[in-house]
Design an enzyme around this catalytic site. Structure first.
Site, short mmCIF file in Angstrom:
data_model
loop_
_atom_site.label_atom_id
_atom_site.label_comp_id
_atom_site.label_asym_id
_atom_site.label_seq_id
_atom_site.Cartn_x
_atom_site.Cartn_y
_atom_site.Cartn_z
N ARG A 51 0.80 -1.22 0.00
CA ARG A 51 0.00 0.00 0.00
C ARG A 51 0.83 1.27 0.00
O ARG A 51 0.59 2.19 -0.78
CB ARG A 51 -0.91 0.08 1.23
CG ARG A 51 -2.26 -0.54 1.06
CD ARG A 51 -2.66 -1.13 2.37
NE ARG A 51 -1.72 -2.17 2.71
CZ ARG A 51 -1.78 -3.41 2.23
NH1 ARG A 51 -2.76 -3.76 1.46
NH2 ARG A 51 -0.85 -4.32 2.53
N THR A 52 1.78 1.36 0.92
CA THR A 52 2.44 2.65 1.10
C THR A 52 3.23 3.02 -0.16
O THR A 52 3.12 4.13 -0.68
CB THR A 52 3.36 2.60 2.34
OG1 THR A 52 2.61 2.07 3.43
CG2 THR A 52 3.87 3.99 2.70
N LYS A 80 25.61 -3.43 -0.45
CA LYS A 80 27.09 -3.36 -0.51
C LYS A 80 27.63 -2.57 0.67
O LYS A 80 28.83 -2.29 0.74
CB LYS A 80 27.52 -2.68 -1.81
CG LYS A 80 27.02 -3.34 -3.07
CD LYS A 80 27.40 -2.48 -4.27
CE LYS A 80 26.47 -2.71 -5.44
NZ LYS A 80 26.53 -1.63 -6.41
N ARG A 101 11.02 3.97 3.53
CA ARG A 101 10.68 3.01 4.58
C ARG A 101 11.95 2.26 4.96
O ARG A 101 12.72 1.86 4.07
CB ARG A 101 9.62 2.02 4.10
CG ARG A 101 9.39 0.90 5.10
CD ARG A 101 8.21 0.05 4.78
NE ARG A 101 6.97 0.76 5.04
CZ ARG A 101 5.77 0.18 4.99
NH1 ARG A 101 5.67 -1.11 4.68
NH2 ARG A 101 4.68 0.87 5.25
N HIS A 129 4.57 5.68 11.62
CA HIS A 129 4.15 5.54 10.23
C HIS A 129 3.21 6.71 9.95
O HIS A 129 1.99 6.56 9.84
CB HIS A 129 3.43 4.19 10.07
CG HIS A 129 3.18 3.75 8.66
ND1 HIS A 129 3.34 4.60 7.57
CD2 HIS A 129 2.77 2.56 8.16
CE1 HIS A 129 3.03 3.93 6.48
NE2 HIS A 129 2.68 2.69 6.80
#
Ligand code: CP
Length: 305
Positions: A51-52, A80, A101, A129
């Site tokens: 969703r986000t 890396k 995120r 959030h």
């Protein structure tokens, strides 16, 4: 330049403006279809999301802008050993705004300190959030007509559920808010949220274990899944995961005008038979997530339509 790292980064007045803008976008999408032409959104997702990430991308595309990014840290140079600080410096050269995120609490804040473009916290570990909170507030505001004088039941994993933490922070700024905190003892809200936010601000709340005890008094029921990815021990997760299952029988105990929200993804905590109940608004809530992210992008890029 502004970022959105915490739901408290906007004042209540700014939040009201943002929600009104999101409502206008919903009513008149054509007005905004070219507002971000020539602008690029970067989505840097070090943790899984449906969703986000996709609602951010949908939001920018609906505004006439473009998107780039990665959806898995393994496909980025984080694998890396590149730091978030270096990554955001580079992304700042490629894009005009970034949604990030990250599994580590505070990573988007670190990024915002090095960025030369607005950074949006799209979820950091078990912490916060804020854009889910904006989505939740827009859903409640649009469907209930107010954000004050509400009894809100928060049910499920209140310990690790970052959407719950952000929503509590945001809602206590409105008058007449009371919470029913419905969870197993082991998944209660963290002590800092309990003591320093709810108790310190004299917010009326009750901690209960049985959903049935809270349901009859609720205006909003906010269901959450048990956050498997934050458990140290799989056995504990298995013991907790089906603690709450909202079904038709339980919905009979709820007021006729109660709304059921869920940030999604759902696992088992809402039976699919509830989906057809007009009080179940969690899929509509996902749509509001696009409107509010469109409003957020316009606000942070200081674009007026
Ligand atoms: N609500 C939410 O954050 O969903 P995703 O994890 O799919 O983005």
């Amino acid at each position: 330049m502004r970022h959105l790292i915490s739901p408290l980064d906007f004042s209540v007045e700014e939040l009201d403006r943002l929600l009104r803008l999101a409502n206008d976008i919903e009513q008149h999408p054509e007005k905004y279809a070219h507002a971000c032409e020539g602008k690029i959104l970067a989505t840097c997702f070090y943790e899984p999301s449906t969703r986000t990430r996709l609602s951010f991308e949908s939001a920018m595309l609906h505004l006439g802008g473009k998107v780039l990014g990665f959806s898995d840290a393994a496909n980025s140079s984080a694998s890396k050993g590149e730091s978030v600080s270096d990554t955001i410096r580079v992304i700042s050269e490629y894009a005009d705004i970034c949604a990030m995120r990250h599994p580590k609490e505070g990573a988007p804040l670190v990024a915002s300190e090095k960025a030369t473009i607005p950074v949006i916290n799209a979820g950091d570990g078990g912490h916060q959030h804020p854009t889910q909170t904006l989505t939740d507030l827009l859903t409640i505001y649009s469907l209930k007509g107010r954000l004050d004088h509400l009894t809100i039941g928060l049910c499920g994993d209140l310990k690790f559920g970052r959407t719950v933490h952000s929503l509590i922070h945001a809602l206590i700024r409105y008058p007449g808010i009371r919470f029913e905190l419905i969870s197993p003892e082991e998944l209660r809200v963290p002590s800092n949220l309990h003591d320093e936010v709810l108790v310190r601000n004299n917010i009326p709340f009750r901690e209960v274990v049985k959903l049935e005890d809270a349901l009859p008094a609720l205006d909003i029921l906010y269901m959450t899944r048990v956050q498997r990815e934050r458990f140290f021990n799989e056995e504990d997760y298995i013991r907790m995961k089906d603690f709450y299952i909202l079904n038709k029988e339980k919905m009979e105990l709820a007021p006729k005008d109660m709304l059921v929200l869920h940030p999604l993804p759902r696992v088992n905590e809402i039976s699919v038979e509830v989906d057809d109940d007009p009080r179940a608004v969690y899929f509509k809530q996902a749509r509001y997530g696009v409107y509010v992210r469109m409003a957020l992008i316009l606000t942070l890029l200081e674009i007026e339509v």
